[in-house]
Design an enzyme around this catalytic site. Structure first.
Site, PDB file in Angstrom:
ATOM      1  N   LEU A 128      11.151  12.877 -26.305  1.00  0.00           N
ATOM      2  CA  LEU A 128      10.425  14.119 -26.526  1.00  0.00           C
ATOM      3  C   LEU A 128      10.966  15.231 -25.633  1.00  0.00           C
ATOM      4  CD1 LEU A 128       6.786  12.730 -26.696  1.00  0.00           C
ATOM      5  CD2 LEU A 128       8.332  13.245 -28.593  1.00  0.00           C
TER       6      LEU A 128
ATOM      7  N   ASP B  67      -1.722  10.699 -20.453  1.00  0.00           N
ATOM      8  CA  ASP B  67      -0.574  10.641 -19.559  1.00  0.00           C
ATOM      9  C   ASP B  67       0.420  11.762 -19.815  1.00  0.00           C
ATOM     10  OD1 ASP B  67       0.757   9.462 -17.446  1.00  0.00           O
ATOM     11  OD2 ASP B  67       2.043   8.284 -18.765  1.00  0.00           O
TER      12      ASP B  67
END
Length: 341
Positions: free
Chosen positions: A185, A264
């Site tokens: 990502l 997270d």
């Protein structure tokens, strides 16, 4: 009895590697070891009628040391909590003492391995500038020797997006049992330097699926692939993975200082839920940080509105959408390919 997952970060973002795609480096690259007092406060936070999955993550959680985990597990046992344990690691710190502890307390290990040696060593680099592939393979062999179950976690980058067949055949040869395929990502600062191309990501998943499915149909499938299992659940109307719910599903993330957050990916001040020292589990769910996290939740892409697979993927994870902007969605190609087999 309800069950919750507590994602515990014993050293927050501290790590012995220098992986270029790691978003923890942006959040807390140093971290401090979680104290015994914080562990005790965390354990007190869990209601008696609750079963809990303690998932240790980092950074690199093994930097906390074997003693930390032994003390943690003993404290949980003394508190008579119904607990299960898992831990995600880069593998370079695994030794026989750790393996003995993992076996004793039934840990499930997530072991990061980015495919081929060339692709892995290009991105998963130690502070000495050298790749870590050989150390991770040694860790996998040691875990197998001790009978410790582990998943192989493979990040798909532009370094390995063309290696689906090589990776599948190697993992099958090594006898791995569980595999996770995780798209790289963009970092929070917008850096896309190691992200796979959209076409490359779609091609990787489709090719990996074809090889895997051929083995399934032949009755010789060697390992489970989490992403295929979760997609199957979503196609059958019972989404099991966070990404297919169409809305953020709050977690309980505990940083080394005892601070609590809902995800997270979003350990940010505006989403702080409180602290294990002064906040109950129930009040954390009702906190202003949780309200802000939910309010800032997934916003659908314009292209999602006309996609025939929106009812399946429901727009995916809000962090994953950063990989999809702008243009065509690789997940539509992947779902279309899989559903037509």
């Amino acid at each position: 009895m309800r069950r919750i997952t507590a994602l515990v970060k014993p050293v927050s973002g501290a790590c012995g590697l220098d992986c270029a795609y790691c978003f923890y480096r942006e959040l807390d690259p140093h971290g401090s070891r979680m104290s015994a007092e914080t562990v005790a406060a965390l354990i007190r936070l869990i209601p008696e009628d609750t079963a809990v999955d303690f998932a240790f993550q980092g950074g690199e959680p093994l930097l906390a040391g074997v003693g930390y985990y032994r003390d943690f597990c003993e404290a949980v046992t003394s508190a008579k909590l119904r607990a299960r344990y898992s831990l995600q690691t880069n593998g370079t710190g695994i030794n026989e003492e750790y393996c003995e502890l993992f076996k004793e307390y039934g840990f499930l290990i997530g072991l990061s391995l980015d495919g081929t040696k060339a692709a892995h060593d290009a991105v998963r680099i130690g502070k000495n500038g050298k790749g870590t592939y050989d150390a991770v393979i040694s860790a996998a062999e040691m875990l197998g020797k001790y009978g410790v179950p582990f998943d192989v976690l493979t990040v798909i980058t532009n370094k390995n997006e063309n290696d689906a067949a090589k990776i599948y055949k190697d993992y099958k040869k090594r006898g791995f049992r569980f595999v996770q395929l995780i798209p790289c990502l963009p970092l929070h600062n917008g850096n896309h330097v190691l992200c796979p191309t959209k076409d490359g990501l779609a091609r990787f998943f489709c090719e990996f699926f074809d090889l895997w499915y051929d083995d399934v149909r032949a009755g010789k499938a060697s390992f489970d692939v989490r992403e295929f299992s979760e997609l199957s659940d979503a196609l059958n109307g019972r989404p099991s993975g966070c990404r297919y719910h169409g809305a953020c599903v709050p977690q309980l993330v505990i940083e080394s200082d005892g601070g609590m957050y809902p995800c997270d990916f979003f350990v940010r001040p505006e989403y702080r839920l409180g602290s294990v020292y002064d906040t109950s589990l129930e009040s954390s769910l009702e906190s202003s940080g949780m309200a802000a996290f939910i309010a800032d939740g997934p916003q659908g892409l314009e292209s999602c509105r006309t996609c025939p697979y929106l009812s399946v993927c429901r727009g995916m994870c809000r962090r994953m959408r950063d990989l999809l902007r702008p243009g065509t969605c690789p997940w539509a190609k992947i779902i279309d390919h899989i559903t037509t087999q």
